[in-house]
Design a protein around this motif. Structure first.
Motif, PDB file in Angstrom:
ATOM      1  N   GLU A  21      41.975  26.772  37.254  1.00 16.93           N
ATOM      2  CA  GLU A  21      42.896  25.612  37.265  1.00 16.93           C
ATOM      3  C   GLU A  21      42.310  24.470  38.101  1.00 16.93           C
ATOM      4  O   GLU A  21      42.372  23.306  37.697  1.00 16.93           O
ATOM      5  CB  GLU A  21      44.259  26.037  37.812  1.00 16.93           C
ATOM      6  CG  GLU A  21      45.047  26.889  36.830  1.00 16.93           C
ATOM      7  CD  GLU A  21      46.305  27.500  37.445  1.00 16.93           C
ATOM      8  OE1 GLU A  21      46.522  27.319  38.679  1.00 16.93           O
ATOM      9  OE2 GLU A  21      47.068  28.165  36.707  1.00 16.93           O
ATOM     10  N   ASN A  22      41.744  24.814  39.252  1.00 17.77           N
ATOM     11  CA  ASN A  22      41.151  23.780  40.105  1.00 17.77           C
ATOM     12  C   ASN A  22      39.957  23.123  39.405  1.00 17.77           C
ATOM     13  O   ASN A  22      39.767  21.899  39.496  1.00 17.77           O
ATOM     14  CB  ASN A  22      40.699  24.384  41.431  1.00 17.77           C
ATOM     15  CG  ASN A  22      41.866  24.802  42.307  1.00 17.77           C
ATOM     16  OD1 ASN A  22      42.986  24.347  42.088  1.00 17.77           O
ATOM     17  ND2 ASN A  22      41.621  25.660  43.269  1.00 17.77           N
ATOM     18  N   PHE A  23      39.169  23.934  38.682  1.00 19.74           N
ATOM     19  CA  PHE A  23      38.026  23.395  37.952  1.00 19.74           C
ATOM     20  C   PHE A  23      38.508  22.444  36.854  1.00 19.74           C
ATOM     21  O   PHE A  23      37.955  21.355  36.660  1.00 19.74           O
ATOM     22  CB  PHE A  23      37.217  24.558  37.345  1.00 19.74           C
ATOM     23  CG  PHE A  23      35.995  24.111  36.575  1.00 19.74           C
ATOM     24  CD1 PHE A  23      34.828  23.815  37.241  1.00 19.74           C
ATOM     25  CD2 PHE A  23      36.039  23.970  35.183  1.00 19.74           C
ATOM     26  CE1 PHE A  23      33.709  23.390  36.538  1.00 19.74           C
ATOM     27  CE2 PHE A  23      34.918  23.542  34.473  1.00 19.74           C
ATOM     28  CZ  PHE A  23      33.742  23.256  35.160  1.00 19.74           C
ATOM     29  N   ALA A  24      39.568  22.848  36.132  1.00 23.11           N
ATOM     30  CA  ALA A  24      40.117  22.011  35.055  1.00 23.11           C
ATOM     31  C   ALA A  24      40.646  20.683  35.594  1.00 23.11           C
ATOM     32  O   ALA A  24      40.408  19.620  35.003  1.00 23.11           O
ATOM     33  CB  ALA A  24      41.229  22.769  34.327  1.00 23.11           C
ATOM     34  N   MET A  56      31.971  29.618  30.489  1.00 24.81           N
ATOM     35  CA  MET A  56      32.842  30.703  30.931  1.00 24.81           C
ATOM     36  C   MET A  56      32.700  30.884  32.448  1.00 24.81           C
ATOM     37  O   MET A  56      31.604  30.861  32.992  1.00 24.81           O
ATOM     38  CB  MET A  56      32.435  31.997  30.213  1.00 24.81           C
ATOM     39  CG  MET A  56      33.344  33.174  30.518  1.00 24.81           C
ATOM     40  SD  MET A  56      32.854  34.615  29.529  1.00 24.81           S
ATOM     41  CE  MET A  56      33.587  35.895  30.515  1.00 24.81           C
ATOM     42  N   THR A  57      33.831  31.052  33.136  1.00 24.09           N
ATOM     43  CA  THR A  57      33.815  31.247  34.591  1.00 24.09           C
ATOM     44  C   THR A  57      33.213  32.609  34.913  1.00 24.09           C
ATOM     45  O   THR A  57      33.623  33.616  34.358  1.00 24.09           O
ATOM     46  CB  THR A  57      35.248  31.193  35.157  1.00 24.09           C
ATOM     47  OG1 THR A  57      35.895  30.048  34.655  1.00 24.09           O
ATOM     48  CG2 THR A  57      35.227  31.137  36.669  1.00 24.09           C
ATOM     49  N   PRO A  58      32.213  32.645  35.842  1.00 22.17           N
ATOM     50  CA  PRO A  58      31.654  33.952  36.197  1.00 22.17           C
ATOM     51  C   PRO A  58      32.700  34.818  36.906  1.00 22.17           C
ATOM     52  O   PRO A  58      33.638  34.312  37.506  1.00 22.17           O
ATOM     53  CB  PRO A  58      30.493  33.603  37.134  1.00 22.17           C
ATOM     54  CG  PRO A  58      30.684  32.191  37.529  1.00 22.17           C
ATOM     55  CD  PRO A  58      31.595  31.543  36.541  1.00 22.17           C
ATOM     56  N   THR A  59      32.513  36.131  36.806  1.00 28.99           N
ATOM     57  CA  THR A  59      33.435  37.062  37.451  1.00 28.99           C
ATOM     58  C   THR A  59      33.340  36.919  38.962  1.00 28.99           C
ATOM     59  O   THR A  59      32.243  36.886  39.520  1.00 28.99           O
ATOM     60  CB  THR A  59      33.084  38.507  37.039  1.00 28.99           C
ATOM     61  OG1 THR A  59      33.106  38.583  35.617  1.00 28.99           O
ATOM     62  CG2 THR A  59      34.077  39.489  37.595  1.00 28.99           C
TER      63      THR A  59
END
Length: 247
Positions: free
Chosen positions: A241-244, A1-4
């Motif tokens: 999106e950039n991470f994906a 999960m992406t941190p806040t």
């Protein structure tokens, strides 16, 4: 999960975290919040370097007036860490030559003990939209922020603004989600300046707030909070999106 994604607020000249009090109260309930210290250095470059040294690895940066100038310099120094920007009532321009003697005169008067006078006569109230000029609580808060920072900070910040660079060349390089916000009645950094700035930044979203002057975060707090929350969500979506794509 992406941190806040944390948010860093960069206040305007002779302002502190109280400039963003209502935005902080709303946003700090669900994400980390920091307020940058713009009071300790004599150049915009040094202020930006101090902000970066204290900042988390990735962050959203919201700057108003002088804080927006600092935000652009932060992006110039390390754009990889800036996930999104909110540029409020600010300017990408260098200080106008005709402004320099005015600032020197203000510095001399403040050194002589006239900080309250300079702030009252020449600074904040003139920058507010008409309805806010009659708001006693708002005017008191502006005065208390200036008094808390004091004459030494006034001179430091004035000199930093006097020596700042022109950032127009930087604007086309900004690719992170960017909100550009201006009060319709901002006479210091007028709407046309913000339209031009937004046009140079890819995908920037421009908001002109009606019946609002230079201190939009205090004059129209609910609208500014909404804009920042939208900007934060856009920045987080962009990061995901950039991470994906990278994986």
């Amino acid at each position: 999960m992406t941190p806040t994604l944390p948010i860093i607020f960069a206040p305007g000249m002779m302002c502190d975290g109280r400039l963003f009090a209502q935005q902080i109260a709303s946003i700090e309930r669900y994400r980390p919040v920091m307020v940058a210290d713009l009071s300790r250095d004599e150049t915009i470059e040094a202020i930006a370097a101090r902000l970066l040294a204290a900042a988390p690895p990735r962050f959203y940066l919201a700057g108003l007036s002088m804080g927006g100038i600092v935000a652009l310099e932060v992006f110039r120094q390390d754009r990889t860490r800036v996930a999104g920007l909110a540029l409020l009532d600010t300017t990408p321009l260098a200080d106008a030559p005709e402004k320099q003697p005015v600032r020197e005169d203000q510095i001399a008067r403040v050194r002589a003990g006239a900080l309250a006078q300079v702030m009252a006569e020449e600074m904040k109230p003139a920058y507010l939209a008409a309805p806010a000029r009659c708001n006693a609580a708002l005017l008191l808060e502006i005065r208390l922020m200036a008094e808390a920072l004091g004459p030494v900070v006034f001179e430091r910040q004035s000199r930093a603004l006097m020596a700042r660079r022109d950032n127009r060349d930087l604007l086309p390089a900004i690719a992170c989600p960017t909100e550009v916000v201006c009060g319709e009645d901002d006479t210091l950094c007028p709407p046309q300046l913000h339209s031009d700035m937004a046009a140079r930044i890819r995908g920037a979203r421009l908001t002109i707030l009606p019946a609002c002057g230079h201190l939009s975060s205090m004059e129209r707090p609910a609208e500014v909070t909404g804009i920042l929350e939208r900007g934060l969500l856009n920045a987080e979506t962009s990061l995901k999106e950039n991470f994906a794509h990278a994986h």
